[in-house]
Design an enzyme around this catalytic site. Structure first.
Site, PDB file in Angstrom:
ATOM      1  N   ASP A 112      55.458 -17.619 -66.714  1.00 52.40           N
ATOM      2  CA  ASP A 112      55.776 -18.863 -66.020  1.00 52.40           C
ATOM      3  C   ASP A 112      57.070 -19.431 -66.602  1.00 52.40           C
ATOM      4  OD1 ASP A 112      55.719 -21.830 -65.421  1.00 52.40           O
ATOM      5  OD2 ASP A 112      53.928 -21.184 -64.341  1.00 52.40           O
ATOM      6  N   HIS A 137      51.495 -18.777 -51.982  1.00 56.01           N
ATOM      7  CA  HIS A 137      51.134 -17.369 -52.152  1.00 56.01           C
ATOM      8  C   HIS A 137      50.053 -17.415 -53.228  1.00 56.01           C
ATOM      9  CE1 HIS A 137      51.931 -12.944 -52.327  1.00 56.01           C
ATOM     10  NE2 HIS A 137      51.262 -13.116 -53.472  1.00 56.01           N
ATOM     11  N   HIS A 171      47.858 -17.197 -56.272  1.00 48.72           N
ATOM     12  CA  HIS A 171      48.156 -16.798 -57.642  1.00 48.72           C
ATOM     13  C   HIS A 171      47.178 -17.469 -58.593  1.00 48.72           C
ATOM     14  CE1 HIS A 171      50.451 -20.495 -56.919  1.00 48.72           C
ATOM     15  NE2 HIS A 171      50.424 -20.711 -58.231  1.00 48.72           N
TER      16      HIS A 171
END
Length: 118
Positions: free
Chosen positions: A32, A99, A101
């Site tokens: 991240d 999306h 995740h």
């Protein structure tokens, strides 16, 4: 409806660079760029799923099983022996990229998910 121009789709396709920690035919994991914990990994299926509900509804059993088993492997391989997993569904829950995740967070007892807007 899935937006093929979201940032994770572009990372999966190679259009946008990211620090990959794991990749196979079905899953990719990246660091991240705005970590909420000392270990903060994003894991995503390569298929076009907007959120958790979309994934469990449309993904095959093999893909679903592989995804969740791979999360455990990625955590272990990156030194996260104790960790939290987080997936948001919808903007009001904090989802900002549509999306599907999962966040793997480790290395801190007090991970304040609200302030980090995961």
């Amino acid at each position: 409806m899935y937006n093929k121009n979201n940032i994770f789709a572009k990372i999966i396709s190679g259009e946008i660079p990211a620090e990959k920690l794991y990749e196979d035919e079905m899953v990719i994991a990246i660091k991240d760029i705005n970590p909420a914990a000392p270990i903060h990994i994003l894991v995503m299926p390569k298929g076009e799923y907007t959120d958790f509900a979309d994934f469990v509804e449309k993904a095959s059993l093999a893909e679903t099983t592989h995804y969740f088993r791979t999360i455990a492997k990625i955590a272990k391989d990156n030194g996260a022996n104790e960790y939290r997993t987080v997936s948001n569904k919808g903007a009001s829950s904090g989802q900002s990229v549509f999306h599907f995740h999962t966040h793997i967070l480790s290395g801190s007892k007090n991970i304040n998910l609200v302030d980090k807007n995961l």
